[in-house]
Design an enzyme around this catalytic site. Structure first.
Site, mmCIF file in Angstrom:
data_model
loop_
_atom_site.group_PDB
_atom_site.id
_atom_site.type_symbol
_atom_site.label_atom_id
_atom_site.label_comp_id
_atom_site.label_asym_id
_atom_site.label_seq_id
_atom_site.Cartn_x
_atom_site.Cartn_y
_atom_site.Cartn_z
ATOM 1 N N ASN A 154 5.566 8.992 -14.821
ATOM 2 C CA ASN A 154 4.431 8.711 -13.958
ATOM 3 C C ASN A 154 3.182 9.503 -14.340
ATOM 4 O O ASN A 154 2.060 9.080 -14.070
ATOM 5 C CB ASN A 154 4.785 8.990 -12.495
ATOM 6 C CG ASN A 154 5.404 10.360 -12.290
ATOM 7 O OD1 ASN A 154 6.418 10.685 -12.902
ATOM 8 N ND2 ASN A 154 4.805 11.172 -11.439
ATOM 9 N N GLN A 182 7.517 3.104 -12.349
ATOM 10 C CA GLN A 182 6.274 2.990 -13.115
ATOM 11 C C GLN A 182 6.330 1.880 -14.157
ATOM 12 O O GLN A 182 5.300 1.472 -14.687
ATOM 13 C CB GLN A 182 5.951 4.324 -13.796
ATOM 14 C CG GLN A 182 5.611 5.449 -12.839
ATOM 15 C CD GLN A 182 4.321 5.213 -12.082
ATOM 16 O OE1 GLN A 182 3.479 4.395 -12.455
ATOM 17 N NE2 GLN A 182 4.143 5.947 -10.988
ATOM 18 N N HIS A 204 4.567 -0.805 -4.035
ATOM 19 C CA HIS A 204 3.132 -0.482 -4.063
ATOM 20 C C HIS A 204 2.643 -0.040 -5.430
ATOM 21 O O HIS A 204 1.434 0.034 -5.662
ATOM 22 C CB HIS A 204 2.805 0.560 -2.992
ATOM 23 C CG HIS A 204 3.164 1.975 -3.334
ATOM 24 N ND1 HIS A 204 2.244 2.877 -3.808
ATOM 25 C CD2 HIS A 204 4.332 2.644 -3.251
ATOM 26 C CE1 HIS A 204 2.830 4.041 -3.993
ATOM 27 N NE2 HIS A 204 4.100 3.934 -3.672
ATOM 28 N N CYS A 328 2.602 12.932 -5.394
ATOM 29 C CA CYS A 328 3.642 13.209 -4.397
ATOM 30 C C CYS A 328 3.780 14.692 -4.135
ATOM 31 O O CYS A 328 4.872 15.225 -3.988
ATOM 32 C CB CYS A 328 4.977 12.626 -4.849
ATOM 33 S SG CYS A 328 4.916 10.832 -5.039
#
Length: 389
Positions: A154, A182, A204, A328
Site C-alpha cells: 500500500n 491494493q 473502497h 491507517c
C-alpha cells in the site's frame, strides 16, 4: 477539466472516490425494502442484489461466486483469514504458526487471531519483496501454518512474487493468504495462479463504498473459521444482516475494476511523467521500489531534507491531497515500518511521500502537481534543487 481552484485527489491507495455508477446503484438499493434472509418478495429482491454482487466480485477474482463471503471491510476480511482454525473438507485443521512479511498492512501485522508467540515475521529485500530463500528455510520444517503476504504494498506499490510464494506454501503443506486490497483494479487477481487458499478485498480501494469487503476462497471446502457468528448469513461464514446497498455498490465497483485491471497503460504513463518531473526538479529524489515490479498507480518517493509532514501541509494548502504512506495510523505522520523493513535510514524515511492515482485521475491533475512541486521545494528547501542524486 479541473481549474486551479479545484481540489485534486492523489491518494487512491488510502481510498478511492465513489464511482458515479456505484453511487447510482446504492441509491437505488437504499430505496428498496427487504431483509435478504426473508422469504417474501422484498427479501428475495434483496437476496438477488447480493448474489449479483457476489458474481461480480467473483469475476474480479477469477473465483466461483459461492467462494465469496461479504464482510465489513478489509480489516475484518484479514481478521477472518488470519485464524489458526480452518475447515478443510468439512474437518477442522489447526495451524501452528502465522508467517507474515515485515511489510504487511497493520491489519495483518497485528496477527489476526494468532497469538503473538505464534507469529513469525518474514524479512524482505531492499525493494520490499519477500526473500524466497529465507521463506523456504523458515517454513520447510515447520508444522502446518498460514503464510500471509500482500499482493502489492500500500505504501510503495511493490508487487510480491505470489506464484513463487504459493508454490513454496503448497510444497510444504502450508495455507496461503493474499491481502489483495491494493491489487484490485490495478493488476490481475488470480488465486489459482498464486495457489492462494484465500484472498481479501476492500470495496473502497476500487471506487466502491467504505464499510464493505470480501473474503474469497479458492475452494469452498477449504475456508477459515468464521469470525462473526450468530446467524446463517453468507453460507454460515459471516453472521449478521447483510448491508445490501454497500454490497451492491461493491459489485458495481468490481465490474469497473476488472475492466481497468486489463489495461493500466494510462496510469503507467501518468506515473512515469510524474516521476520524471519530480526528478527533474530534485535530482536527489529517491523512488522506493523503483527497480521492482510496482503497481501502475503508485509512486513513493523522498527528497532528502524535505520532511514529509511539512510537504503534506504545503500540498494541502494548495488543495492537493497526497500521503506519507498508510492512512491507517490515526492521521499521524511517522516512520514507515515498510521502509524500515526495506533498510531505509530513518532520516530519509521521514521524508517519504506517496502519490497514488486512480480511476478519475487525469493529465491535468498531474500537470497541477508538477506545477506546484518546484514552488513547494523552493519554499521548503531551495538547496534540494541542486543536490545530486
Amino acid at each position: 477539466m479541473p481549474r486551479h481552484s479545484d481540489p485534486i485527489y492523489l491518494d487512491y491507495n488510502a481510498g478511492a472516490p465513489l464511482r458515479p455508477a456505484v453511487r447510482d446503484v446504492m441509491i437505488e438499493v437504499l430505496g428498496e425494502a427487504g431483509n435478504a434472509s426473508s422469504v417474501h418478495g422484498h427479501g428475495r429482491n434483496a437476496r438477488g442484489r447480493i448474489e449479483q454482487a457476489r458474481e461480480q466480485v467473483a469475476r474480479l477474482c477469477n473465483a466461483r461466486s459461492r467462494a465469496v463471503t461479504f464482510v465489513s471491510g478489509g480489516t475484518e476480511a484479514n481478521m477472518t483469514a488470519l485464524t489458526p482454525v480452518w475447515q478443510d473438507q468439512g474437518a477442522p485443521v489447526y495451524l501452528d504458526k502465522l508467517f507474515r512479511s515485515a511489510v504487511e498492512h497493520p491489519s495483518v501485522a497485528t496477527g489476526g487471531r494468532f497469538a503473538t508467540a505464534d507469529q513469525v515475521v518474514l524479512p524482505v529485500d531492499a525493494a520490499g519483496r519477500v526473500r524466497l530463500d529465507q521463506l523456504e528455510e523458515t517454513v520447510r520444517d515447520a508444522g502446518p501454518g498460514l503464510i500471509s503476504v500482500m499482493a502489492a504494498n500500500n505504501e510503495t506499490g511493490v508487487v510480491q512474487p505470489l506464484a513463487e510464494i504459493g508454490a513454496i506454501a503448497a510444497s510444504y503443506g502450508h495455507f496461503f493468504h493474499v491481502d489483495a486490497v491494493q491489487a484490485a483494479g490495478r493488476m490481475t487477481i488470480d488465486p489459482d495462479a498464486w495457489q492462494a487458499d484465500v484472498i481479501t478485498l476492500s470495496a473502497h480501494k476500487m471506487g466502491g463504498p467504505q464499510g464493505a469487503g470480501a473474503v474469497v476462497a479458492r475452494s469452498t471446502a477449504r475456508v477459515p473459521s468464521a469470525l462473526m457468528v450468530g446467524g446463517g448469513q453468507e453460507n454460515w461464514r459471516r453472521g449478521g444482516t447483510e448491508n445490501v446497498a454497500a454490497i451492491a455498490g461493491f459489485g458495481s465497483a468490481g465490474v469497473s475494476a476488472l475492466e481497468e485491471a486489463a489495461d493500466t497503460r494510462h496510469l503507467t504513463g501518468m506515473k512515469a511523467r510524474l516521476e520524471a518531473g519530480l526528478r527533474a526538479v530534485c535530482p536527489s529524489a529517491v523512488f522506493f521500489g523503483e527497480d521492482a515490479d510496482r503497481l501502475a498507480n503508485t509512486c513513493c518517493f523522498a527528497v532528502p531534507g524535505i520532511a514529509a509532514e511539512t510537504a503534506l501541509i504545503a500540498f494541502d494548502l494548495e488543495r492537493v491531497s497526497i500521503s506519507s504512506g498508510s492512512a491507517c495510523s490515526s492521521g499521524k505522520v511517522g516512520v514507515s515500518h515498510v521502509l524500515t523493513a526495506m533498510g531505509v535510514e530513518e532520516e530519509l524515511a521521514r521524508c517519504a511521500l506517496r502519490v497514488s492515482l486512480g480511476w478519475s485521475t487525469d493529465e491535468q491533475d498531474v500537470d497541477r502537481f508538477l506545477e506546484l512541486w518546484p514552488r513547494i521545494v523552493e519554499r521548503l528547501d531551495p538547496e534540494a534543487r541542486h543536490r545530486a542524486a
